[in-house]
Scaffold this motif. Sequence first.
Motif, PDB file in Angstrom:
ATOM      1  N   THR A  18       0.760  -1.207  -0.050  1.00  0.00           N
ATOM      2  CA  THR A  18       0.046  -0.039   0.020  1.00  0.00           C
ATOM      3  C   THR A  18       0.782   1.247   0.061  1.00  0.00           C
ATOM      4  O   THR A  18       0.519   2.117  -0.715  1.00  0.00           O
ATOM      5  N   TRP A  19       2.036   1.320   0.852  1.00  0.00           N
ATOM      6  CA  TRP A  19       2.848   2.301   0.839  1.00  0.00           C
ATOM      7  C   TRP A  19       3.486   2.600  -0.473  1.00  0.00           C
ATOM      8  O   TRP A  19       3.726   3.702  -0.958  1.00  0.00           O
ATOM      9  N   GLU A  20       3.965   1.409  -0.979  1.00  0.00           N
ATOM     10  CA  GLU A  20       4.673   1.478  -2.398  1.00  0.00           C
ATOM     11  C   GLU A  20       3.719   2.333  -3.543  1.00  0.00           C
ATOM     12  O   GLU A  20       4.319   2.754  -4.223  1.00  0.00           O
ATOM     13  N   MET A 115      14.194  14.330   1.813  1.00  0.00           N
ATOM     14  CA  MET A 115      13.531  14.445   3.029  1.00  0.00           C
ATOM     15  C   MET A 115      12.464  15.482   2.942  1.00  0.00           C
ATOM     16  O   MET A 115      11.511  15.198   3.560  1.00  0.00           O
ATOM     17  N   LEU A 116      12.279  16.295   2.138  1.00  0.00           N
ATOM     18  CA  LEU A 116      11.374  17.317   1.980  1.00  0.00           C
ATOM     19  C   LEU A 116      10.062  16.588   1.271  1.00  0.00           C
ATOM     20  O   LEU A 116       8.976  16.952   1.464  1.00  0.00           O
ATOM     21  N   LEU A 117      10.357  15.757   0.396  1.00  0.00           N
ATOM     22  CA  LEU A 117       9.307  14.828  -0.319  1.00  0.00           C
ATOM     23  C   LEU A 117       8.629  13.881   0.505  1.00  0.00           C
ATOM     24  O   LEU A 117       7.386  13.652   0.635  1.00  0.00           O
ATOM     25  N   ARG A 118       9.500  13.022   1.365  1.00  0.00           N
ATOM     26  CA  ARG A 118       9.096  12.132   1.963  1.00  0.00           C
ATOM     27  C   ARG A 118       9.093  11.875   3.585  1.00  0.00           C
ATOM     28  O   ARG A 118       8.982  11.073   4.179  1.00  0.00           O
ATOM     29  N   GLY A 119       9.682  12.830   4.035  1.00  0.00           N
ATOM     30  CA  GLY A 119       9.826  13.209   5.449  1.00  0.00           C
ATOM     31  C   GLY A 119      11.340  12.738   5.965  1.00  0.00           C
ATOM     32  O   GLY A 119      11.584  13.158   7.027  1.00  0.00           O
ATOM     33  N   ARG A 120      11.957  11.803   5.368  1.00  0.00           N
ATOM     34  CA  ARG A 120      13.274  11.252   5.806  1.00  0.00           C
ATOM     35  C   ARG A 120      14.037  11.198   4.464  1.00  0.00           C
ATOM     36  O   ARG A 120      13.603  10.939   3.487  1.00  0.00           O
ATOM     37  N   GLY A 121      15.152  11.471   4.887  1.00  0.00           N
ATOM     38  CA  GLY A 121      16.290  11.443   3.535  1.00  0.00           C
ATOM     39  C   GLY A 121      17.407  10.664   4.074  1.00  0.00           C
ATOM     40  O   GLY A 121      18.503  11.421   4.634  1.00  0.00           O
ATOM     41  N   PRO A 122      17.602   9.413   4.151  1.00  0.00           N
ATOM     42  CA  PRO A 122      18.804   8.673   4.791  1.00  0.00           C
ATOM     43  C   PRO A 122      19.943   8.693   3.627  1.00  0.00           C
ATOM     44  O   PRO A 122      19.922   9.042   2.375  1.00  0.00           O
ATOM     45  N   MET A 123      21.088   8.785   4.177  1.00  0.00           N
ATOM     46  CA  MET A 123      22.246   9.013   3.479  1.00  0.00           C
ATOM     47  C   MET A 123      23.268   7.771   4.136  1.00  0.00           C
ATOM     48  O   MET A 123      23.486   7.532   5.281  1.00  0.00           O
TER      49      MET A 123
END
Length: 148
Positions: A18-20, A115-123
């Motif tokens: 569902t998330w995908e 991060m701005l689009l999905r709330g988190r931006g992992p690196m």
Amino acid sequence: MTTKLHDRLLSCIRERSTWEEKQRIWYAMRHDGLRRRKKPFSGAADMHFPLIDQTIEKLKPFFFSQTFSGERLATFTALDSSLRDQAESAAQYLDYHIQNETNFLSELLTVIDTMLLRGRGPMKVTWDQDTQSVRYDAVDPQFLIVPR
């Protein structure tokens, strides 16, 4: 043990379908726009206004400058007062090295966008054996599998 882990991994992937699907829709909405399911009247416009993109593009420079708003990216504190100069030199070298000799800046823009689009931006930070240096990679959250 591996069968149990494999089954758990497959379960996690099934639970996130569902998330995908939402991610797919949001991607299409951001880049191409979505068609209206039903127009309010015949001949009504069906166009896409890139409001999300405009907002993200306005916010990116702020977050990028926040990373470099301090004097340096890192500060070292020497336990022995006679080593303060070496700690200062190490901080200056690390700052120079990260900004000029790695891919940190280019990947940081991708991380900020995510991060701005999905709330988190992992690196992901790894050691590149070929170049003998640190490598930074922005990770798309769709490629992370975590339990519910």
